[in-house]
Enzyme design. Structure first.
Site, mmCIF file in Angstrom:
data_model
loop_
_atom_site.group_PDB
_atom_site.id
_atom_site.type_symbol
_atom_site.label_atom_id
_atom_site.label_comp_id
_atom_site.label_asym_id
_atom_site.label_seq_id
_atom_site.Cartn_x
_atom_site.Cartn_y
_atom_site.Cartn_z
ATOM 1 N N HIS A 72 0.818 -1.218 0.000
ATOM 2 C CA HIS A 72 0.000 0.000 0.000
ATOM 3 C C HIS A 72 0.849 1.264 0.000
ATOM 4 C CE1 HIS A 72 0.352 -0.027 4.539
ATOM 5 N NE2 HIS A 72 0.411 1.270 4.312
ATOM 6 N N ASP A 119 -0.169 -7.509 1.429
ATOM 7 C CA ASP A 119 0.332 -6.132 1.526
ATOM 8 C C ASP A 119 1.854 -6.162 1.645
ATOM 9 O OD1 ASP A 119 0.451 -3.404 1.739
ATOM 10 O OD2 ASP A 119 -0.223 -3.329 3.830
ATOM 11 N N SER A 222 4.151 2.627 8.210
ATOM 12 C CA SER A 222 3.798 1.578 7.251
ATOM 13 C C SER A 222 5.001 1.128 6.445
ATOM 14 C CB SER A 222 2.723 2.072 6.278
ATOM 15 O OG SER A 222 1.474 2.120 6.876
#
Length: 273
Positions: A72, A119, A222
């Protein structure tokens, strides 16, 4: 990184799924402290050019020429490698940057949204890095490693220090210790407060949970690494992916489980270097 703050679930059949809120991504370390010295020599910062090369996600060096991160982080908006730079381990963001160019970005073909898994992504550096005590790849775990519940691990990054609270200057690398939570228990926690049926798995097999109230990754973290020490060797157990809020009750951080994707990783990344 862009760790998701809130969960969005699809409708399945006749079930009505109440989502915790809009999908947002993870940005920072909550409840931790500054990571001093040459700890975490595999940590990298991913940069995108705005008015300057701004940090947007974390990542980990897993080979002298390869970085592991979350899909992502490098989706359609930054899939062009010319739009991304990598900064190797730095104590403070933006202090004497030496940005490295990227020649290739590879996202997992099954990735669509973080809640559906996969992901995970790879960035190939244009040139290999020079390995030292301060810059060094993190070992990946063997496929047999399970990282049992209760294992104390560490997550690192330059993201938010609380919900909506940015990391202040001089933007030091932060670290926090978090316990692994067994997937079934983690899934039960995420169902609390929802009308989602128990037969709907929010936490999937390719995910790993870690954290507790007051200790978690957050927005801006992230793509960064979750590492655990196994027999005196640090291994990367997870990639920061998503969660609801940061360090909230019954909402542990969700990570992409690295062992689930070892074959895919090594399709591109040599095991030996």
């Amino acid at each position: 990184m862009l760790k998701l703050l809130l969960l969005t679930l699809p409708l399945l059949s006749s079930l009505v799924h109440a989502a915790p809120g809009p999908a947002m991504t993870r940005e920072g370390i909550v409840g931790g402290q500054e990571a001093h010295g040459n700890k975490w020599p595999w940590q990298v910062s991913l940069r995108a050019n705005d008015t300057y090369w701004m940090h947007f996600c974390g990542g980990s060096l897993i080979h002298p020429q390869w970085v592991l991160t979350a899909a992502h982080c490098v989706g359609p908006d930054v899939a062009d490698p010319n739009k991304v730079r990598v900064q190797l381990r730095k104590q403070y963001l933006y202090y004497h940057d030496h940005l490295m160019t990227v020649s290739q970005i590879i996202t997992h073909p099954d990735f669509y949204i973080v809640q559906d898994g996969a992901d995970i992504a790879l960035l190939k550096l244009t040139n290999p890095v020079n390995i030292s005590d301060y810059v060094h790849p993190v070992p990946l775990p063997p496929a047999s490693e399970t990282f049992p519940s209760g294992t104390l691990c560490w997550v690192t990054g330059w993201g938010n220090i609380d919900n909506g609270v940015n990391l202040p200057p001089p933007f030091p690398l932060k670290e926090v210790q978090v316990p692994i939570i067994e997937n079934h228990l983690c899934d039960l926690k995420y169902h609390k407060g929802l009308i989602t049926g128990d037969n709907v798995h929010i936490v999937r097999d390719d995910m790993l949970c870690a954290g507790n109230e007051g200790h978690d990754s957050c927005q801006g973290d992230s793509g960064g690494p979750l590492v655990c020490k196994v027999e005196d060797t640090w291994l990367q157990a997870g990639v920061v992916s998503w969660g609801e809020g940061c360090a909230q009750p019954n909402r542990p951080g969700i990570y992409t489980r690295v062992t689930y994707y070892l074959d895919w990783i090594h399709h591109y990344v040599p095991k030996d270097f």
